[in-house]
Design a protein around this motif. Structure first.
Motif, PDB file in Angstrom:
ATOM      1  N   LEU A 112       0.822  -1.209   0.000  1.00  0.00           N
ATOM      2  CA  LEU A 112       0.000   0.000   0.000  1.00  0.00           C
ATOM      3  C   LEU A 112       0.856   1.259   0.000  1.00  0.00           C
ATOM      4  O   LEU A 112       0.561   2.233  -0.700  1.00  0.00           O
ATOM      5  CB  LEU A 112      -0.926  -0.004   1.215  1.00  0.00           C
ATOM      6  CG  LEU A 112      -2.066  -1.026   1.200  1.00  0.00           C
ATOM      7  CD1 LEU A 112      -2.785  -1.029   2.538  1.00  0.00           C
ATOM      8  CD2 LEU A 112      -3.044  -0.717   0.070  1.00  0.00           C
ATOM      9  N   LYS A 113       1.920   1.248   0.767  1.00  0.00           N
ATOM     10  CA  LYS A 113       2.766   2.439   0.872  1.00  0.00           C
ATOM     11  C   LYS A 113       3.465   2.754  -0.449  1.00  0.00           C
ATOM     12  O   LYS A 113       3.538   3.921  -0.864  1.00  0.00           O
ATOM     13  CB  LYS A 113       3.808   2.246   1.975  1.00  0.00           C
ATOM     14  CG  LYS A 113       4.766   3.425   2.125  1.00  0.00           C
ATOM     15  CD  LYS A 113       5.773   3.206   3.239  1.00  0.00           C
ATOM     16  CE  LYS A 113       6.730   4.398   3.334  1.00  0.00           C
ATOM     17  NZ  LYS A 113       7.750   4.206   4.389  1.00  0.00           N
ATOM     18  N   HIS A 114       3.980   1.713  -1.121  1.00  0.00           N
ATOM     19  CA  HIS A 114       4.804   1.945  -2.307  1.00  0.00           C
ATOM     20  C   HIS A 114       4.056   1.703  -3.620  1.00  0.00           C
ATOM     21  O   HIS A 114       4.612   1.951  -4.693  1.00  0.00           O
ATOM     22  CB  HIS A 114       6.059   1.069  -2.248  1.00  0.00           C
ATOM     23  CG  HIS A 114       7.000   1.476  -1.154  1.00  0.00           C
ATOM     24  ND1 HIS A 114       7.864   2.541  -1.267  1.00  0.00           N
ATOM     25  CD2 HIS A 114       7.184   0.976   0.095  1.00  0.00           C
ATOM     26  CE1 HIS A 114       8.558   2.674  -0.146  1.00  0.00           C
ATOM     27  NE2 HIS A 114       8.164   1.739   0.696  1.00  0.00           N
ATOM     28  N   GLY A 115       2.816   1.220  -3.544  1.00  0.00           N
ATOM     29  CA  GLY A 115       2.009   1.087  -4.740  1.00  0.00           C
ATOM     30  C   GLY A 115       2.507   0.050  -5.722  1.00  0.00           C
ATOM     31  O   GLY A 115       2.501   0.294  -6.945  1.00  0.00           O
ATOM     32  N   MET A 116       2.922  -1.105  -5.213  1.00  0.00           N
ATOM     33  CA  MET A 116       3.423  -2.161  -6.101  1.00  0.00           C
ATOM     34  C   MET A 116       3.300  -3.523  -5.431  1.00  0.00           C
ATOM     35  O   MET A 116       2.942  -3.621  -4.259  1.00  0.00           O
ATOM     36  CB  MET A 116       4.883  -1.900  -6.479  1.00  0.00           C
ATOM     37  CG  MET A 116       5.860  -1.993  -5.324  1.00  0.00           C
ATOM     38  SD  MET A 116       7.590  -1.689  -5.828  1.00  0.00           S
ATOM     39  CE  MET A 116       7.553   0.072  -6.178  1.00  0.00           C
ATOM     40  N   LEU A 117       3.606  -4.568  -6.205  1.00  0.00           N
ATOM     41  CA  LEU A 117       3.637  -5.914  -5.663  1.00  0.00           C
ATOM     42  C   LEU A 117       4.816  -6.056  -4.706  1.00  0.00           C
ATOM     43  O   LEU A 117       5.944  -5.683  -5.039  1.00  0.00           O
ATOM     44  CB  LEU A 117       3.786  -6.923  -6.814  1.00  0.00           C
ATOM     45  CG  LEU A 117       3.979  -8.390  -6.421  1.00  0.00           C
ATOM     46  CD1 LEU A 117       2.685  -8.964  -5.878  1.00  0.00           C
ATOM     47  CD2 LEU A 117       4.460  -9.203  -7.622  1.00  0.00           C
ATOM     48  N   ILE A 118       4.551  -6.602  -3.507  1.00  0.00           N
ATOM     49  CA  ILE A 118       5.612  -6.919  -2.556  1.00  0.00           C
ATOM     50  C   ILE A 118       5.616  -8.429  -2.374  1.00  0.00           C
ATOM     51  O   ILE A 118       4.586  -9.027  -2.048  1.00  0.00           O
ATOM     52  CB  ILE A 118       5.411  -6.220  -1.206  1.00  0.00           C
ATOM     53  CG1 ILE A 118       5.318  -4.701  -1.390  1.00  0.00           C
ATOM     54  CG2 ILE A 118       6.556  -6.571  -0.252  1.00  0.00           C
ATOM     55  CD1 ILE A 118       6.596  -4.035  -1.875  1.00  0.00           C
ATOM     56  N   HIS A 139      -4.892  -0.683  -6.231  1.00  0.00           N
ATOM     57  CA  HIS A 139      -5.148   0.413  -7.171  1.00  0.00           C
ATOM     58  C   HIS A 139      -4.082   0.437  -8.261  1.00  0.00           C
ATOM     59  O   HIS A 139      -2.903   0.255  -8.008  1.00  0.00           O
ATOM     60  CB  HIS A 139      -5.160   1.750  -6.431  1.00  0.00           C
ATOM     61  CG  HIS A 139      -6.057   1.755  -5.237  1.00  0.00           C
ATOM     62  ND1 HIS A 139      -7.421   1.656  -5.331  1.00  0.00           N
ATOM     63  CD2 HIS A 139      -5.771   1.822  -3.908  1.00  0.00           C
ATOM     64  CE1 HIS A 139      -7.950   1.672  -4.114  1.00  0.00           C
ATOM     65  NE2 HIS A 139      -6.969   1.776  -3.241  1.00  0.00           N
ATOM     66  N   GLY A 140      -4.488   0.697  -9.475  1.00  0.00           N
ATOM     67  CA  GLY A 140      -3.547   0.921 -10.562  1.00  0.00           C
ATOM     68  C   GLY A 140      -3.053  -0.351 -11.221  1.00  0.00           C
ATOM     69  O   GLY A 140      -3.410  -1.475 -10.871  1.00  0.00           O
ATOM     70  N   VAL A 141      -2.186  -0.159 -12.222  1.00  0.00           N
ATOM     71  CA  VAL A 141      -1.591  -1.266 -12.976  1.00  0.00           C
ATOM     72  C   VAL A 141      -0.587  -1.979 -12.094  1.00  0.00           C
ATOM     73  O   VAL A 141       0.168  -1.351 -11.350  1.00  0.00           O
ATOM     74  CB  VAL A 141      -0.906  -0.732 -14.254  1.00  0.00           C
ATOM     75  CG1 VAL A 141      -0.253  -1.864 -15.026  1.00  0.00           C
ATOM     76  CG2 VAL A 141      -1.917   0.000 -15.126  1.00  0.00           C
ATOM     77  N   THR A 236       7.699  -3.975  -9.891  1.00  0.00           N
ATOM     78  CA  THR A 236       6.815  -3.056 -10.601  1.00  0.00           C
ATOM     79  C   THR A 236       7.212  -2.945 -12.066  1.00  0.00           C
ATOM     80  O   THR A 236       8.340  -3.296 -12.450  1.00  0.00           O
ATOM     81  CB  THR A 236       6.832  -1.664  -9.948  1.00  0.00           C
ATOM     82  OG1 THR A 236       5.831  -0.839 -10.545  1.00  0.00           O
ATOM     83  CG2 THR A 236       8.185  -0.997 -10.090  1.00  0.00           C
ATOM     84  N   ILE A 237       6.283  -2.463 -12.886  1.00  0.00           N
ATOM     85  CA  ILE A 237       6.556  -2.208 -14.298  1.00  0.00           C
ATOM     86  C   ILE A 237       7.433  -0.964 -14.407  1.00  0.00           C
ATOM     87  O   ILE A 237       7.209   0.037 -13.722  1.00  0.00           O
ATOM     88  CB  ILE A 237       5.240  -2.008 -15.066  1.00  0.00           C
ATOM     89  CG1 ILE A 237       4.373  -3.265 -14.953  1.00  0.00           C
ATOM     90  CG2 ILE A 237       5.501  -1.664 -16.527  1.00  0.00           C
ATOM     91  CD1 ILE A 237       2.963  -3.077 -15.462  1.00  0.00           C
ATOM     92  N   ALA A 238       8.443  -1.043 -15.253  1.00  0.00           N
ATOM     93  CA  ALA A 238       9.347   0.101 -15.439  1.00  0.00           C
ATOM     94  C   ALA A 238       8.556   1.334 -15.847  1.00  0.00           C
ATOM     95  O   ALA A 238       7.566   1.257 -16.575  1.00  0.00           O
ATOM     96  CB  ALA A 238      10.387  -0.238 -16.501  1.00  0.00           C
ATOM     97  N   ALA A 239       8.990   2.485 -15.359  1.00  0.00           N
ATOM     98  CA  ALA A 239       8.397   3.800 -15.655  1.00  0.00           C
ATOM     99  C   ALA A 239       7.084   4.040 -14.924  1.00  0.00           C
ATOM    100  O   ALA A 239       6.477   5.096 -15.090  1.00  0.00           O
ATOM    101  CB  ALA A 239       8.207   4.017 -17.152  1.00  0.00           C
TER     102      ALA A 239
END
Length: 274
Positions: A112-118, A139-141, A236-239
């Motif tokens: 949740l904090k970093h917005g990516m898969l952990i 949330h998000g891609v 995460t996905i690059a960019a």
């Protein structure tokens, strides 16, 4: 030897979100409990004060409160303190719970904090890492990975961290590196430089080498002997993220890895006694 407990801020959702400062009395109480947990025998106020760096009056008042709450026991005859039944009551529900289950709340917090898969990777005895658990930001891609994926333990960002811990002779590391499979292989010289950096920083990053277009940042959970037991990685996905976010993620993963290692594995050596 200076056996004082270092001043380590608490890690939690409120602190991570910047919702104010830690409460000093709570931080001191946790430091005292941790110090008593590491001690080989019950300790007096003077020893606890020296070991934690907390003032004598503050230390005494906190110990008295903890004693009334049964988190600390007090031996009237010897005037020493030890952990009490209250600690065991809190710990009871963790008996029989797997390491994966205990770490999961931290995976969710970081996702949740970093917005990516952990992801949580278990290091196996046969030289591999296996994806044991993962948490998503809803949330998000996002990147998706299924549990059970098995990779050579020296590949990717987790692999660089493991290589840093193992500290293999360069010739052996080069030989093992040559057997690794990457979608976009780095040079051995670049890999070795990353391994050395991971040894200094406590985390590493793979930018599109293991999987094209995917950035991974990783750190380790080790046992008291320094053996790697789990890897923690943000994927995460690059960019999708500003490059400045990755060092912050690396530091968070390193901090969680250190805390989890202390909590999950054998007790640390006891403090120096008077």
């Amino acid at each position: 030897m200076d056996s004082r407990i270092p001043d380590t801020p608490l890690a939690g959702p409120e602190r991570a979100a910047g919702h104010g400062r830690d409460v000093g009395a709570v931080v001191h109480a946790i430091a005292i409990l941790r110090y008593l947990a590491a001690a080989a025998q019950p300790l007096g106020v003077a020893a606890i004060t020296r070991g934690t760096g907390i003032s004598a009056s503050t230390c005494f008042n906190i110990l008295r409160t903890l004693t009334r709450a049964r988190f600390v026991s007090f031996d009237e005859a010897r005037k020493v303190y030890a952990l009490g039944l209250g600690v065991a009551e809190l710990a009871t529900r963790f008996f029989g719970i797997s390491h994966t289950e205990l770490i999961r709340p931290e995976l969710q917090r970081l996702a949740l904090k970093h917005g990516m898969l952990i992801a949580l990777w278990r290091v196996t005895e046969d030289g591999h890492i296996i994806l044991a658990d993962r948490a998503h930001n809803p949330h998000g891609v996002r990147v998706e990975m299924s549990t059970g994926i098995r990779l050579p333990m020296l590949v990717g960002a987790v692999g660089r961290c493991i290589a840093a811990i193992l500290d293999l002779p360069e010739a052996e590391l080069r030989e093992r590196f040559a057997r690794l499979r990457w979608q976009s292989p780095p040079s051995f010289e670049s890999y070795l430089q990353d391994v050395r950096a991971a040894r200094d920083k406590g985390w590493s990053m793979d930018d599109g080498h293991l999987y094209r277009g995917i950035v991974t940042v990783a750190a380790l959970i080790t046992d008291p002997a320094g053996r790697p037991r789990f890897g923690l990685s943000g994927i995460t996905i690059a960019a999708q993220h500003d490059p400045a976010a990755f060092p912050l993620l690396g530091e968070d993963l390193r901090e969680v890895g250190c805390s989890a290692g202390r909590a999950l594995f054998a007790a640390r050596p006891g403090p120096d006694l008077p």
